[in-house]
Motif scaffolding. Structure first.
Motif, short mmCIF file in Angstrom:
data_model
loop_
_atom_site.label_atom_id
_atom_site.label_comp_id
_atom_site.label_asym_id
_atom_site.label_seq_id
_atom_site.Cartn_x
_atom_site.Cartn_y
_atom_site.Cartn_z
N TYR A 90 -46.21 -30.52 -36.00
CA TYR A 90 -45.38 -31.26 -36.98
C TYR A 90 -45.99 -31.36 -38.20
O TYR A 90 -45.32 -30.97 -39.27
CB TYR A 90 -45.06 -32.74 -36.23
CG TYR A 90 -44.13 -33.57 -36.91
CD1 TYR A 90 -43.11 -33.17 -37.71
CD2 TYR A 90 -43.82 -35.01 -36.38
CE1 TYR A 90 -42.23 -34.09 -38.38
CE2 TYR A 90 -43.15 -35.67 -36.98
CZ TYR A 90 -41.96 -35.23 -37.89
OH TYR A 90 -41.14 -36.19 -38.35
N GLY A 130 -41.70 -35.74 -32.46
CA GLY A 130 -42.73 -36.04 -31.61
C GLY A 130 -42.51 -36.67 -30.49
O GLY A 130 -43.52 -36.71 -29.67
N MET A 160 -35.43 -34.97 -35.19
CA MET A 160 -35.64 -33.57 -34.66
C MET A 160 -36.34 -33.58 -33.18
O MET A 160 -37.21 -34.43 -33.13
CB MET A 160 -36.43 -32.99 -35.87
CG MET A 160 -36.02 -33.48 -37.37
SD MET A 160 -36.92 -32.67 -38.73
CE MET A 160 -38.73 -32.69 -38.23
N GLN A 218 -41.33 -28.55 -30.35
CA GLN A 218 -42.48 -28.22 -29.31
C GLN A 218 -43.48 -27.26 -30.00
O GLN A 218 -42.83 -26.26 -30.86
CB GLN A 218 -41.90 -27.68 -28.13
CG GLN A 218 -42.95 -27.60 -27.07
CD GLN A 218 -42.45 -27.17 -25.62
OE1 GLN A 218 -42.13 -26.06 -25.57
NE2 GLN A 218 -42.48 -28.07 -24.65
N THR A 219 -44.57 -27.27 -30.02
CA THR A 219 -45.65 -26.50 -30.64
C THR A 219 -45.23 -24.91 -30.10
O THR A 219 -45.23 -23.91 -31.34
CB THR A 219 -47.07 -26.74 -30.06
OG1 THR A 219 -47.08 -28.12 -30.16
CG2 THR A 219 -48.10 -25.98 -30.89
N ASP A 277 -38.78 -29.35 -20.93
CA ASP A 277 -38.03 -30.62 -21.32
C ASP A 277 -36.58 -30.60 -20.25
O ASP A 277 -36.13 -29.63 -20.30
CB ASP A 277 -37.84 -30.91 -22.71
CG ASP A 277 -39.02 -30.90 -23.36
OD1 ASP A 277 -39.82 -31.95 -22.93
OD2 ASP A 277 -39.41 -30.56 -24.46
N LYS A 288 -46.96 -38.25 -23.90
CA LYS A 288 -47.07 -38.22 -25.33
C LYS A 288 -47.45 -39.61 -25.68
O LYS A 288 -46.90 -40.74 -25.45
CB LYS A 288 -45.79 -37.81 -25.67
CG LYS A 288 -45.57 -37.15 -27.09
CD LYS A 288 -45.70 -35.72 -27.20
CE LYS A 288 -46.19 -35.52 -28.47
NZ LYS A 288 -45.34 -34.63 -29.23
N ARG A 313 -50.17 -34.97 -27.73
CA ARG A 313 -49.66 -34.41 -26.48
C ARG A 313 -50.86 -34.45 -25.58
O ARG A 313 -51.77 -33.54 -25.84
CB ARG A 313 -48.85 -33.17 -26.54
CG ARG A 313 -48.36 -32.43 -25.48
CD ARG A 313 -47.65 -31.29 -26.16
NE ARG A 313 -47.67 -29.97 -25.24
CZ ARG A 313 -47.28 -28.90 -25.49
NH1 ARG A 313 -46.30 -28.95 -26.58
NH2 ARG A 313 -47.26 -28.13 -24.61
#
Ligand code: ATP
Length: 500
Positions: free
Chosen positions: A211, A280, A304, A307-308, A387, A408, A413
């Motif tokens: 992020y 996040g 928003m 995910q990484t 998810d 989280k 994470r």
């Protein structure tokens, strides 16, 4: 007109907007031209010490002008940036730099003994602090190097960055991103946030997570300003800084916004922001509404989801839809395809719950040196996010939970297996299980269940052990002794039972 890579974009902005302020850190202002000069020097230093295209260079330093300088200098020589959490304990850093086989490491917080230990790993070490260990260079040496103007010409396929996340096996996984991945996501974000060079974002997010990383690069790509602010431990100071530097934007996780509302004068005197972004983790409807009511009427809030592994962002909720679609994570970005699928990977119709799958040019290349883990989540170009959610009739995404045990805590994470591995090393612990339970401020907090002899002595030993081996955000806040853990026939811990 954008260049095809972020370093290309940085070069272009540092020429066309050499005098614009790129970074504001306390009283220090650094223009794009200045920053480029610093990057050129540090890049020359990297070349001198033998960093070659494709080499990994690890940054274990806090957000700062130095972080950004080193970051772009790594790209200048074609290296891959490995951004690590500077709060991580020594053992974790050691494991990660071995995992990615870093050739160089920039640090500032380690003590003398740890620095010496890392120095044994045949890695070039540079420290921001004064250090007299043989073979460890000082950052000023890099900053004083004679600059050259040769930049490695990266393409969209060139590997750019590794960001570590907790892995499902307990071992952290390095998300490998290419320049094409990063640039594509950055352009999509710029488009919906309508960012321009007039924007200045106040940033409290750590750059070593996706992020914060995307906040830095989106604003740099339009030639905007990034204001580096201190810790969220002092929310009033952050709000004051927003006003002092006339920030137009702010990006936070849900806990950041609840801290502003509870511990600053934001509700009485909301800062005049153009936009706020929230990502996040899920932000409750109540907090979202309270934040909107306590902000300036023309400040837009962008919810928003990301995910990484998807570079950063997957979906966004247009601010004018916030009331109508409250609780939704929005629609997918321009270059992201999104589907909800069942356990056999078959697409489900709108309204039905399943796993979120995403595809597009921003999806990671895989996990660094971990083909097995990559194969588990990358299927024919689609990323299984883990998810769970559904799409409504108009294609708006609603997230309902996770398919995996990932926890989280604030922006962090956390994989419970990683913590259990550490806890189980104690002799008196037969086994343990860590779960996330609801927390008003951080979204979730950690509770550890311990099977082993309950005593004050053991409790103290457990706390000491966690303090030594885990960074603050990974230390369980609650400890519960248990006689046994609920398990499936195959011996898997039934975490959902522990939660209830
Ligand atoms: P960062 O950790 O840098 O804050 P991030 O949350 O986008 O960024 P990850 O750390 O990789 O990225 O965590 C991704 C997970 O966080 C998602 O898979 C999802 O479970 C959760 N998440 C992120 N954004 C949201 C959101 N808006 N609503 C619900 N869950 C979210």
């Amino acid at each position: 007109m954008y260049q095809s890579t972020l370093p290309g974009q940085f070069l272009s902005i540092s020429e066309s907007q050499a005098d614009s302020i790129a970074l504001q850190s306390n009283a220090e202002q650094v223009s794009y031209g200045d920053l480029k000069r610093r990057v050129d020097k540090v890049g020359s230093y990297f070349k001198q010490i033998g960093i070659e295209p494709g080499d990994r260079v690890a940054l274990v330093i806090d957000n700062s002008v130095d972080y950004v300088t080193a970051f772009y200098a790594i790209w200048k020589v074609g290296g891959i940036v490995v951004s690590l959490n500077p709060q991580a304990k020594f053992h974790e850093i050691e494991k990660l730099i071995q995992q990615c086989e870093a050739k160089c490491l920039l640090i500032d917080k380690l003590n003398h003994a740890n620095t010496e230990q890392l120095n044994q790993l045949s890695i070039n070490m540079i420290t921001l602090n004064q250090c007299d260990i043989n073979g460890v260079a000082n950052w000023s040496t890099a900053l004083e190097c004679e600059a050259d103007n040769n930049w490695y010409s990266a393409t969209e396929d060139t590997l750019a960055q590794i960001i570590y996340t907790s892995g499902t096996t307990g071992n952290p996984k390095g998300v490998l991103l290419s320049h094409g991945n990063l640039m594509c996501n950055v352009k999509d974000i710029i488009e919906y946030l309508e960012l321009t060079r007039e924007d200045s974002v106040l940033n409290v997010l750590p750059f070593h997570y996706c992020y914060g990383n995307s906040v830095l690069h989106t604003h740099f790509s339009v030639g905007g300003k990034v204001i580096l602010a201190g810790s969220m431990a002092f929310p009033q100071e952050i709000v004051n800084t927003m006003r002092e530097y006339k920030a137009t934007g702010f990006s936070g996780v849900p806990s950041t916004f609840s801290l502003f509302l509870a511990r600053s004068d934001w509700p009485q005197d909301p800062p005049p922001l153009r936009y706020m972004t929230q990502a996040g983790g899920p932000m409750g409807k109540e907090l979202t509404q309270k934040l909107l009511q306590s902000s300036q009427p023309d400040t837009k809030l962008y919810v928003m989801y990301g995910q990484t592994e998807a570079c950063a962002r997957i979906s966004w909720l247009p601010p004018h839809k916030l009331d109508e679609k409250l609780g939704s994570a929005g629609i997918s970005l321009t270059h992201v395809d999104l589907e909800i699928r069942d356990e056999n990977a078959q697409a489900l119709p709108n309204g039905q719950k399943g796993e979120v799958y995403v595809k597009g040019p921003s999806i990671m290349q895989g996990y660094w040196n971990n083909a097995e883990a990559s194969e588990q989540v990358l299927l024919n170009g689609w990323l299984k996010t883990g998810d769970l959610g559904y799409l409504d009739d108009e294609g708006y995404l609603y997230l309902v939970g996770r398919n995996s045990d990932m926890i989280k805590v604030g922006a962090h994470r956390i994989n419970p297996l990683e913590l259990e591995e550490v806890i189980n090393k104690l002799g008196f612990v037969q086994e343990s299980a860590v779960i996330g339970i609801e927390d008003e401020i951080l979204g979730q907090k950690l509770r550890a269940f311990i099977v082993g002899e309950e005593s004050r002595e053991n409790l103290l030993a457990l706390k000491k052990h966690c303090n030594e081996y885990l960074p603050t955000h990974k230390i369980p806040r609650e400890i519960q002794w248990a006689e046994q853990l609920p398990k499936t026939a195959s011996g898997k811990i039934k975490r959902y039972l522990l939660k209830s």
